[in-house]
Design a protein around this motif. Structure first.
Motif, PDB file in Angstrom:
ATOM      1  N   ASN A  37      17.425 -21.924 -25.577  1.00 23.11           N
ATOM      2  CA  ASN A  37      18.694 -21.234 -25.375  1.00 23.11           C
ATOM      3  C   ASN A  37      19.067 -21.310 -23.897  1.00 23.11           C
ATOM      4  O   ASN A  37      18.264 -20.953 -23.038  1.00 23.11           O
ATOM      5  CB  ASN A  37      18.573 -19.781 -25.826  1.00 23.11           C
ATOM      6  N   GLU A  50      23.508 -19.916 -25.375  1.00 23.74           N
ATOM      7  CA  GLU A  50      23.840 -20.920 -26.388  1.00 23.74           C
ATOM      8  C   GLU A  50      22.591 -21.720 -26.750  1.00 23.74           C
ATOM      9  O   GLU A  50      21.882 -22.210 -25.862  1.00 23.74           O
ATOM     10  CB  GLU A  50      24.918 -21.861 -25.820  1.00 23.74           C
ATOM     11  N   ASP A  51      22.337 -21.887 -28.039  1.00 26.81           N
ATOM     12  CA  ASP A  51      21.210 -22.696 -28.486  1.00 26.81           C
ATOM     13  C   ASP A  51      21.538 -24.168 -28.269  1.00 26.81           C
ATOM     14  O   ASP A  51      22.627 -24.629 -28.648  1.00 26.81           O
ATOM     15  CB  ASP A  51      20.893 -22.440 -29.951  1.00 26.81           C
ATOM     16  N   VAL A  52      20.623 -24.893 -27.636  1.00 30.37           N
ATOM     17  CA  VAL A  52      20.835 -26.306 -27.335  1.00 30.37           C
ATOM     18  C   VAL A  52      19.607 -27.103 -27.737  1.00 30.37           C
ATOM     19  O   VAL A  52      18.514 -26.559 -27.891  1.00 30.37           O
ATOM     20  CB  VAL A  52      21.122 -26.538 -25.830  1.00 30.37           C
ATOM     21  N   SER A  82      33.918 -15.637 -21.739  1.00 26.27           N
ATOM     22  CA  SER A  82      33.304 -16.404 -22.817  1.00 26.27           C
ATOM     23  C   SER A  82      33.679 -17.870 -22.679  1.00 26.27           C
ATOM     24  O   SER A  82      34.627 -18.230 -22.000  1.00 26.27           O
ATOM     25  CB  SER A  82      33.771 -15.872 -24.173  1.00 26.27           C
ATOM     26  N   LYS A 110      33.255 -21.972 -21.873  1.00 25.42           N
ATOM     27  CA  LYS A 110      32.866 -22.790 -20.726  1.00 25.42           C
ATOM     28  C   LYS A 110      34.124 -23.149 -19.951  1.00 25.42           C
ATOM     29  O   LYS A 110      35.216 -23.144 -20.478  1.00 25.42           O
ATOM     30  CB  LYS A 110      32.195 -24.081 -21.195  1.00 25.42           C
TER      31      LYS A 110
END
Length: 171
Positions: free
Chosen positions: A6, A10-12, A82, A84
Motif C-alpha cells: 500500500n 492505495e494498493d499497488v 483526494s 492524484k
C-alpha cells in the motif's frame, strides 16, 4: 518477482522486480512517484525518507521485497485532498516549507518534509508542546542539506508546528 503493498493509501503491485532492487527504485521508477530522491544510496542523507509501516526509514536501504503487504507513505502522501495531481493541495508541512523559503535545490526537501511531519505528529499531534530548536535539530539530524545553514528549515518547522496546533493536526 511481484511485490504488492500500500502506497499513500492505495494498493499497488510492482511486477518484474529483481531481488536487489530498493524500495526507492520501485517507488520512483516503477510506480512513478519521484518525490523521494536518490542521493547517497547508503541511508546517510535522508533524501529518500518515507514512512514504512508508520516509522520513518530511508527507502534506499529497504529491499523492495520487504515491502510486500506493508504500508508506505511518501512525500506525495503528505498532500491533502483526494486523488492524484493538481486537485490535491500542499499539506501543512509542505506549505510551511514553501512559505518560510526552506526549499532551495529541493533534493533534501522530501526527506525533511517526511521527517518534520513525523516530528510534529509525535509532539504537537500527541498534545505535547511544539518542539524547540534543539528537538528540531535532533529530529532532522539524519537529513543532510548542502544548500542552507538550516535556519529557514527550522523556521519552517516552527511555522508548521504553529499551524499543526491551530488545525488540530494533519500533514
Amino acid at each position: 518477482m511481484r511485490v504488492s503493498f500500500n502506497v499513500n493509501g492505495e494498493d499497488v503491485t510492482a511486477d518484474n522486480v529483481w531481488p536487489g532492487e530498493s524500495l526507492l527504485y520501485v517507488l520512483r521508477e516503477r510506480l512513478g512517484l519521484p518525490g523521494s530522491k536518490n542521493a547517497c544510496e547508503q541511508g546517510e542523507c535522508g533524501s529518500c525518507t518515507v514512512y514504512f509501516d508508520g516509522v520513518t526509514a530511508c527507502s534506499c536501504m529497504i529491499a523492495a521485497g520487504q515491502a510486500e503487504g506493508r504500508r508506505v507513505r511518501t512525500v506525495e502522501g503528505l498532500a491533502q485532498g483526494s486523488g492524484k495531481g493538481p486537485e490535491r493541495e500542499l499539506g501543512t508541512v509542505q506549505d510551511a516549507f514553501v512559505e518560510a523559503g526552506a526549499v532551495q535545490c529541493g533534493f533534501c526537501t522530501p526527506g525533511l518534509l517526511v521527517q518534520t511531519d513525523d516530528l510534529l505528529e509525535r509532539t504537537v499531534g500527541a498534545g505535547l508542546p511544539a518542539p524547540d530548536d534543539a528537538e528540531i535539530r535532533e529530529a532532522l539530524a539524519g537529513n543532510l542539506c548542502r544548500c542552507t545553514g538550516y535556519e529557514k528549515i527550522i523556521d519552517a518547522v516552527h511555522l508548521a508546528a504553529e499551524r499543526h496546533a491551530g488545525t488540530g493536526g494533519g500533514s
